[in-house]
Design an enzyme around this catalytic site. Structure first.
Site, short mmCIF file in Angstrom:
data_model
loop_
_atom_site.label_atom_id
_atom_site.label_comp_id
_atom_site.label_asym_id
_atom_site.label_seq_id
_atom_site.Cartn_x
_atom_site.Cartn_y
_atom_site.Cartn_z
N ARG A 32 0.82 -1.22 0.00
CA ARG A 32 0.00 0.00 0.00
C ARG A 32 0.85 1.27 0.00
O ARG A 32 0.49 2.27 -0.59
CB ARG A 32 -0.92 0.01 1.22
CG ARG A 32 -2.05 -1.00 1.16
CD ARG A 32 -3.03 -0.77 2.30
NE ARG A 32 -4.10 -1.76 2.29
CZ ARG A 32 -4.08 -2.89 2.98
NH1 ARG A 32 -3.02 -3.17 3.73
NH2 ARG A 32 -5.09 -3.74 2.94
N SER A 76 -5.10 -14.07 -5.32
CA SER A 76 -6.23 -13.29 -4.79
C SER A 76 -7.54 -14.02 -5.11
O SER A 76 -7.73 -14.50 -6.23
CB SER A 76 -6.26 -11.90 -5.41
OG SER A 76 -5.09 -11.17 -5.07
N THR A 77 -8.43 -14.06 -4.15
CA THR A 77 -9.73 -14.72 -4.36
C THR A 77 -10.85 -13.69 -4.23
O THR A 77 -10.62 -12.54 -3.87
CB THR A 77 -9.94 -15.86 -3.35
OG1 THR A 77 -9.86 -15.34 -2.01
CG2 THR A 77 -8.89 -16.93 -3.53
N SER A 101 -7.35 -20.78 -6.23
CA SER A 101 -7.96 -20.41 -4.96
C SER A 101 -7.08 -20.86 -3.80
O SER A 101 -7.20 -20.34 -2.69
CB SER A 101 -9.35 -21.04 -4.82
OG SER A 101 -9.27 -22.45 -4.90
N PHE A 103 -2.90 -22.58 -3.29
CA PHE A 103 -1.68 -23.09 -3.91
C PHE A 103 -1.06 -24.25 -3.14
O PHE A 103 -0.07 -24.82 -3.60
CB PHE A 103 -0.66 -21.96 -4.04
CG PHE A 103 -0.97 -21.01 -5.15
CD1 PHE A 103 -0.53 -21.27 -6.44
CD2 PHE A 103 -1.71 -19.87 -4.92
CE1 PHE A 103 -0.84 -20.40 -7.48
CE2 PHE A 103 -2.01 -18.99 -5.95
CZ PHE A 103 -1.58 -19.26 -7.23
N HIS A 135 -11.10 -19.83 8.77
CA HIS A 135 -9.95 -19.01 8.40
C HIS A 135 -9.72 -17.93 9.44
O HIS A 135 -10.57 -17.69 10.31
CB HIS A 135 -10.14 -18.37 7.03
CG HIS A 135 -9.81 -19.28 5.90
ND1 HIS A 135 -10.75 -20.13 5.33
CD2 HIS A 135 -8.66 -19.52 5.22
CE1 HIS A 135 -10.18 -20.82 4.35
NE2 HIS A 135 -8.91 -20.46 4.27
N LYS A 139 -9.33 -12.49 6.93
CA LYS A 139 -9.70 -12.91 5.58
C LYS A 139 -10.87 -12.10 5.07
O LYS A 139 -11.89 -11.96 5.75
CB LYS A 139 -10.02 -14.40 5.54
CG LYS A 139 -10.24 -14.92 4.13
CD LYS A 139 -10.15 -16.42 4.06
CE LYS A 139 -10.34 -16.91 2.62
NZ LYS A 139 -9.28 -16.40 1.73
#
Length: 238
Positions: A32, A76-77, A101, A103, A135, A139
């Site tokens: 960012r 990225s999902t 989704s 790895f 999760h 998330k």
């Protein structure tokens, strides 16, 4: 291999560690605080980009990278409805694109077991199927991209199910996904077939982000000198 990391959060840092351990070099880190550094000149130093950001920024990051001549591995999902745009761009510019989704090698083995089990259960009407995923609280998407992949695999192989839904199913042809968010959980996914007589359950529990990081680096190694659209199945079955 020279890698650009687009997204330098917890996953980006885990990928950096694994990549260096495998002898690769990180030539660009985008977060960012330095978004202005994501440009063609800087990205030209990389052989491949690994993108782990957010559903809002993923498409732009992927498309720009491919337009600038760099193949992309994307983790990225939450942007499945725009994936077709990235795939079209990949073919248009002659690049390489691999989106997954999840790895983790273990999760991708789980995927294959899930498809096989759903196919077997197609003949056993007395078993209903439901899913759970857990999760970390940071998330952004719910249910997880991995859970959606698992549900879609079941739908392809279990003909009595037509849709997935988060929460309680409203009809017999829906798969229920229950999503939990708890501190410091890398990821747990459960598929359970339930009957009056017994239950059958398959489960994957990640203990850290290391498995995801390794899979992302393996995917980057795979796409580096290739052109086209790929999946983790291509990487694992090469």
């Amino acid at each position: 291999m020279k890698i650009a990391l687009i997204g330098y959060g917890k996953m980006g840092k885990a990928i950096e560690k694994t990549a260096i351990e495998r002898g690769h070099e990180i030539v660009l880190k985008i977060k960012r605080e330095n978004l202005q550094d994501f440009n063609k000149e800087n990205l030209s130093n990389a052989d491949v980009a690994i993108e782990f950001t957010s559903p809002e920024s993923a498409l732009n990051n992927v498309v720009k990278s491919m337009e600038w001549g760099v193949p992309v591995v994307c983790g990225s999902t939450g942007w499945n409805n725009k994936l077709h745009i990235a795939k079209e761009k990949c073919l248009e510019v002659g690049s390489a694109f691999l989106q997954a989704s999840n790895f983790s090698v273990g999760v991708n083995i789980f995927f294959e077991i899930n498809k096989q089990l759903a196919s077997i259960m197609n003949d056993w009407q007395e078993y209903d199927v439901k899913m759970e995923e857990v999760h970390h609280t940071e998330k952004k998407d719910s249910p997880s991209g991995t859970a959606i992949t698992i549900a879609e695999q079941i739908l392809e192989n279990l003909k009595r199910k037509k849709h997935w839904i988060e929460g309680q199913p409203k009809s017999d042809d829906e798969i229920s996904i229950t999503a939990f968010r708890e501190p410091n959980v890398p990821g747990t996914h459960v598929v359970k077939y339930v009957s009056a007589i017994d239950d059958i359950e398959i489960k994957h529990t990640a203990h850290s982000r290391d498995g995801f990081a390794l899979g992302a680096v393996l995917a980057a190694e795979f796409v580096q000198h290739r052109k086209g659209i790929f999946t983790m199945s291509d990487v694992l079955m090469k």
